[in-house]
Design a protein around this motif. Sequence first.
Motif, PDB file in Angstrom:
ATOM      1  N   GLY A  29       0.807  -1.224   0.000  1.00 57.33           N
ATOM      2  CA  GLY A  29       0.000   0.000   0.000  1.00 57.33           C
ATOM      3  C   GLY A  29       0.833   1.263   0.000  1.00 57.33           C
ATOM      4  N   TYR A  30       2.151   1.172   0.293  1.00 58.93           N
ATOM      5  CA  TYR A  30       3.003   2.352   0.324  1.00 58.93           C
ATOM      6  C   TYR A  30       3.834   2.512  -0.943  1.00 58.93           C
ATOM      7  N   GLY A  31       3.929   1.476  -1.773  1.00 60.96           N
ATOM      8  CA  GLY A  31       4.771   1.559  -2.955  1.00 60.96           C
ATOM      9  C   GLY A  31       6.242   1.494  -2.578  1.00 60.96           C
ATOM     10  N   ARG A  32       7.098   1.996  -3.441  1.00 55.79           N
ATOM     11  CA  ARG A  32       8.543   2.000  -3.179  1.00 55.79           C
ATOM     12  C   ARG A  32       8.907   3.346  -2.573  1.00 55.79           C
ATOM     13  N   LEU A  33       9.233   3.368  -1.280  1.00 56.97           N
ATOM     14  CA  LEU A  33       9.603   4.571  -0.560  1.00 56.97           C
ATOM     15  C   LEU A  33      11.007   4.433  -0.024  1.00 56.97           C
ATOM     16  N   SER A  34      11.671   5.561   0.167  1.00 54.90           N
ATOM     17  CA  SER A  34      13.012   5.542   0.739  1.00 54.90           C
ATOM     18  C   SER A  34      12.933   5.269   2.233  1.00 54.90           C
ATOM     19  N   ALA A  35      14.093   4.930   2.789  1.00 52.87           N
ATOM     20  CA  ALA A  35      14.144   4.644   4.231  1.00 52.87           C
ATOM     21  C   ALA A  35      13.738   5.868   5.044  1.00 52.87           C
ATOM     22  N   TYR A  36      14.135   7.045   4.565  1.00 59.66           N
ATOM     23  CA  TYR A  36      13.775   8.279   5.281  1.00 59.66           C
ATOM     24  C   TYR A  36      12.261   8.499   5.299  1.00 59.66           C
ATOM     25  N   GLU A  37      11.608   8.275   4.136  1.00 61.73           N
ATOM     26  CA  GLU A  37      10.161   8.465   4.054  1.00 61.73           C
ATOM     27  C   GLU A  37       9.427   7.440   4.891  1.00 61.73           C
ATOM     28  N   LEU A  38       9.929   6.188   4.912  1.00 62.06           N
ATOM     29  CA  LEU A  38       9.298   5.165   5.758  1.00 62.06           C
ATOM     30  C   LEU A  38       9.424   5.522   7.229  1.00 62.06           C
ATOM     31  N   GLU A  39      10.565   6.019   7.624  1.00 60.36           N
ATOM     32  CA  GLU A  39      10.754   6.410   9.016  1.00 60.36           C
ATOM     33  C   GLU A  39       9.834   7.565   9.393  1.00 60.36           C
ATOM     34  N   ARG A  40       9.670   8.530   8.444  1.00 55.11           N
ATOM     35  CA  ARG A  40       8.781   9.675   8.699  1.00 55.11           C
ATOM     36  C   ARG A  40       7.339   9.222   8.870  1.00 55.11           C
ATOM     37  N   LEU A  41       6.857   8.330   8.010  1.00 50.21           N
ATOM     38  CA  LEU A  41       5.493   7.825   8.125  1.00 50.21           C
ATOM     39  C   LEU A  41       5.279   7.080   9.423  1.00 50.21           C
ATOM     40  N   GLU A  42       6.292   6.327   9.848  1.00 52.70           N
ATOM     41  CA  GLU A  42       6.166   5.578  11.100  1.00 52.70           C
ATOM     42  C   GLU A  42       6.088   6.523  12.295  1.00 52.70           C
ATOM     43  N   ASN A  43       6.878   7.611  12.276  1.00 54.30           N
ATOM     44  CA  ASN A  43       6.817   8.597  13.359  1.00 54.30           C
ATOM     45  C   ASN A  43       5.450   9.279  13.417  1.00 54.30           C
ATOM     46  N   ILE A  44       4.901   9.621  12.232  1.00 55.85           N
ATOM     47  CA  ILE A  44       3.574  10.245  12.201  1.00 55.85           C
ATOM     48  C   ILE A  44       2.528   9.301  12.758  1.00 55.85           C
ATOM     49  N   ARG A  45       2.600   8.042  12.381  1.00 59.58           N
ATOM     50  CA  ARG A  45       1.623   7.066  12.873  1.00 59.58           C
ATOM     51  C   ARG A  45       1.700   6.917  14.380  1.00 59.58           C
ATOM     52  N   GLN A  46       2.906   6.821  14.927  1.00 59.05           N
ATOM     53  CA  GLN A  46       3.067   6.645  16.371  1.00 59.05           C
ATOM     54  C   GLN A  46       2.647   7.889  17.139  1.00 59.05           C
ATOM     55  N   ASN A  47       2.941   9.092  16.586  1.00 58.41           N
ATOM     56  CA  ASN A  47       2.527  10.323  17.270  1.00 58.41           C
ATOM     57  C   ASN A  47       1.010  10.456  17.304  1.00 58.41           C
ATOM     58  N   GLN A  48       0.339  10.137  16.179  1.00 59.10           N
ATOM     59  CA  GLN A  48      -1.125  10.197  16.159  1.00 59.10           C
ATOM     60  C   GLN A  48      -1.733   9.169  17.089  1.00 59.10           C
ATOM     61  N   ALA A  49      -1.129   7.999  17.164  1.00 60.34           N
ATOM     62  CA  ALA A  49      -1.634   6.992  18.095  1.00 60.34           C
ATOM     63  C   ALA A  49      -1.520   7.458  19.538  1.00 60.34           C
ATOM     64  N   PHE A  50      -0.420   8.138  19.868  1.00 63.68           N
ATOM     65  CA  PHE A  50      -0.253   8.627  21.233  1.00 63.68           C
ATOM     66  C   PHE A  50      -1.259   9.736  21.548  1.00 63.68           C
ATOM     67  N   LEU A  51      -1.473  10.688  20.580  1.00 65.24           N
ATOM     68  CA  LEU A  51      -2.431  11.768  20.809  1.00 65.24           C
ATOM     69  C   LEU A  51      -3.847  11.222  20.951  1.00 65.24           C
ATOM     70  N   SER A  52      -4.164  10.183  20.184  1.00 61.09           N
ATOM     71  CA  SER A  52      -5.485   9.572  20.317  1.00 61.09           C
ATOM     72  C   SER A  52      -5.641   8.859  21.648  1.00 61.09           C
ATOM     73  N   SER A  53      -4.558   8.262  22.161  1.00 67.40           N
ATOM     74  CA  SER A  53      -4.649   7.533  23.429  1.00 67.40           C
ATOM     75  C   SER A  53      -4.932   8.453  24.601  1.00 67.40           C
TER      76      SER A  53
END
Length: 500
Positions: A86-110
């Motif tokens: 679902g993400y296609g071919r992304l660089s390591a930097y972009e994957l790390e950025r998406l993971e940080n956004i996901r974890q931050n949103q999960a924390f704010l929702s919690s």
Amino acid sequence: MSALMSLTKLLTRDTLQEITPENLEATVRRSSRNGLAPKRLQYSPEHETPKKKRKTKAVAENGSQNKQPKDEEDAENSDVEHAPEGYGRLSAYELERLENIRQNQAFLSSINLFQATEEFKQLTRPKPSQRGLTRAHAAVKEVVPPRKSLRLQKKEAEVLELPPEPRGTLIYEQSSPAKKPSGPLPMDPVNVEEGSKLPPQLLELCSEDVKEDKKIQLDLKGYRSSLKNMKVNEDKVAKVVKDRIFSATFHPCTSSLLLAAGDKWGKVGLWKLGGDWGDDGVLLFEPHTRPVGCMAFSKSHPTQLLSLSYDGSLRCMDVEKAVFDDVYDIEDGLKTFDFMSHDCSTLVVGNWYGEVAIVDRRTPGNSHESLHTLDPKTLRCVNVHPLQKEYFVVAESKIYDTSTLTTKSPLLTTIRHDMQTGRWLTKLSAVWDPKQEDCFVVGSMMKPRRVQVFHESGQLQHSFMDSENLSTVLSVTAFHPTRNALLGGNASGRLHVFSD
């Protein structure tokens, strides 16, 4: 020269040999993003992401580099990695950025931060007062079957015939409702049960014997102090009429505060603060069909309220008789009026066409005694001299000295004030304070919303403000004749009262 050409050919041959397809991949330098990683805000140690290890080359003691297999080296230095589905071919930097956004949103929702933000917005947004007239319930919409295309149903369209053209003169309906019939109208409130009588307390309050004490004009310091003691709260705000307020006034009684307001579509509302009749002390009537541009209680007969409308009617609400009597009537276009006699039996009435009429209420009928034409550009309001009732002035703006009543009144001062209200707000009007004849009040377009009191010299005396109970423009203002009270009306039909 020949030696130089031989050296050039040798360098060219060697260079071409180095970039042949066989060794092209080995010669291209790949980016490994060995720079410093950007700092990221971590909201919780429980969701900390693993730090990216900095790639370094192992150096042996003898100074030679440890070589790795070609496939492993390419995998380590490559910018492109295989991303999840679902993400296609992304660089390591972009994957790390998406993971940080996901974890931050999960924390704010919690911690329910998003929900708390919306609740805070609702709490900080001031809500209009719910006192006074209640909103009419919305009509239930009729549920109709969905419309289907005849073409998709493979049906032939119906043949419609146009109606025959009308003959004779076409009569177009007016956009505004028809004018009320002439003659007395019953004083029946429209916001109570049909057949209900007026509350007897209203007649008692309007019949109160008001003694005019000798006016003691304060100095400006004492006057400013009295203004600062006047406050507004939730109980002093109510919806008195259904639409935009065009005029409002106080009844002269002192035991309670009784107010009247007229709106855009000819309705007149009475409101007693703390009253238990009608809707939170509000009674609503319909004596006119167009804006009620001017109203005033009779000083000699306090049970009578005179109201003038753009529809051309001037009526007298008589609480004792429980009717709206005819006073003056023309086709349309009445603008303003004032009392010309101490017993309030004679009036001066101005219309939109630059004419003023002298009306005597003691004369049978609802016509004028005389009609005078003035300049239509200046006729915005008429005001009678408080002592010499045979004189009156008409004005559009600014403050003039009319004590000598010369042909050209000298200009006292000019005050810079924003008067551009637009088409959806009633024009701002300045009104003198009857208790302090050298000061007047006027609404304001400034934010936060306020009402301002000025001295005739142009000096600002006080600004009435309240972040919780005043969030709209109060175009219509008026002071109580004897008590420390001020009213302000807005475009939604609400009155605000500042009092001590």
